[in-house]
Motif scaffolding. Structure first.
Motif, short mmCIF file in Angstrom:
data_model
loop_
_atom_site.label_atom_id
_atom_site.label_comp_id
_atom_site.label_asym_id
_atom_site.label_seq_id
_atom_site.Cartn_x
_atom_site.Cartn_y
_atom_site.Cartn_z
N SER A 129 0.83 -1.21 0.00
CA SER A 129 0.00 0.00 0.00
C SER A 129 0.87 1.26 0.00
N LYS B 208 1.95 4.93 -1.56
CA LYS B 208 1.43 6.08 -2.31
C LYS B 208 2.55 7.11 -2.48
N ARG C 223 9.46 7.22 -7.83
CA ARG C 223 8.86 6.27 -8.77
C ARG C 223 9.94 5.33 -9.32
N TYR D 173 2.91 0.83 -6.71
CA TYR D 173 2.52 2.01 -5.94
C TYR D 173 1.36 2.71 -6.63
N LYS D 174 0.75 3.60 -5.88
CA LYS D 174 -0.33 4.40 -6.43
C LYS D 174 0.18 5.84 -6.47
N GLU E 129 -0.48 9.69 -6.35
CA GLU E 129 -1.51 10.64 -5.97
C GLU E 129 -1.02 12.01 -6.43
N GLU F 202 5.39 7.15 -16.80
CA GLU F 202 4.18 7.28 -15.97
C GLU F 202 4.03 8.70 -15.44
#
Ligand SMILES: N[C@@H](CCC(=O)N[C@@H](CS)C(=O)NCC(=O)O)C(=O)O
Length: 219
Positions: free
Chosen positions: A3, A5, A26, A36-37, A39, A206
């Motif tokens: 999890s 972010k 990243r 990963y997410k 935000e 990304e």
């Protein structure tokens, strides 16, 4: 780690795209194989109480893993490296050397490089830049010269790729608009070698894809 972010900006002007420092995080996550997410915040959100609770200086990147927050790209990349041998050797000396070069990138090379970058990319028309730029270029060359000497005969700072290369290569990219790095063939090859890594390419793609999606619509 689970999890995860990473917070960056929703959009950045073209001169900054590919330089915003969430790219470092990243890239480290891609090298470590950790999903990963991403935000995003608007630039104006930097000063909100909610964001300052995550980053006291209102900058990006900020980072969260399993509910625990961190800020400062160097600290975040180091934390990721702690859990990945792809980013830091397991032995004590190798770890100490990695930390040393992380500090060298951020504390010795980044200050003069960042000064020049800010002058050129954000204040180029101002009289103090015209006055101070030659000295700023000389200060950068002093560091590049020493770094090139160290990298002679080495593919990466420690021989093998580590988290320190993520930080050093992204520092050197801050002056991609100049021919200063290209003036040192060893450094030019080093940055290109780092940028050719699939993890870098994925991280960059990304970050840039996010900016494309969120580009302001012309009035
Ligand atoms: N030392 C910090 C610097 C972070 C930084 O300069 N972030 C820039 C984007 S690359 C930023 O948020 N700028 C907005 C501001 O200065 O308010 C780090 O490495 O994380």
């Amino acid at each position: 780690m689970e999890s995860i972010k990473v917070t960056g900006f929703r959009w950045a002007p073209p001169f900054a795209q590919g330089l915003v420092r969430d790219l470092r995080v990243r890239w480290a996550l891609e090298e470590a194989g950790l999903p990963y997410k991403a935000e995003v915040i608007d630039v104006e959100d930097r000063n909100s109480d909610a964001y300052r609770a995550k980053h006291p200086f209102g900058m990006v990147p900020s980072f969260e893993a399993n509910g625990r927050g961190l800020f400062e790209s160097g600290a975040i990349v180091h934390q990721i490296a702690e859990s990945s041998e792809a980013l830091m050797p397991a032995d004590r000396d190798g770890r100490a050397d990695t930390v040393t070069w992380i500090f060298a990138a951020l504390n010795t090379v980044e200050p003069p490089v960042n000064s020049l970058s800010v002058m050129d990319l954000q204040h180029s028309e101002e009289p103090w830049v015209k006055l101070g730029r030659p000295a700023a270029v000389e200060a950068v060359k002093v560091r590049l010269n020493a770094l090139a000497a160290w990298l002679e005969g080495r593919d990466y700072l420690l021989g093998r790729f580590t988290a320190a290369d993520i930080l050093m290569a992204t520092v050197l990219r801050l002056i991609r608009h100049t021919d200063l790095v290209a003036g040192f063939p060893t450094l030019d090859a080093y940055v290109k070698r780092c940028e050719a890594r699939p993890a870098f390419q994925k991280a960059l793609d990304e970050q840039l894809a996010g900016y494309s999606r969120n580009a302001p619509v012309a009035a």
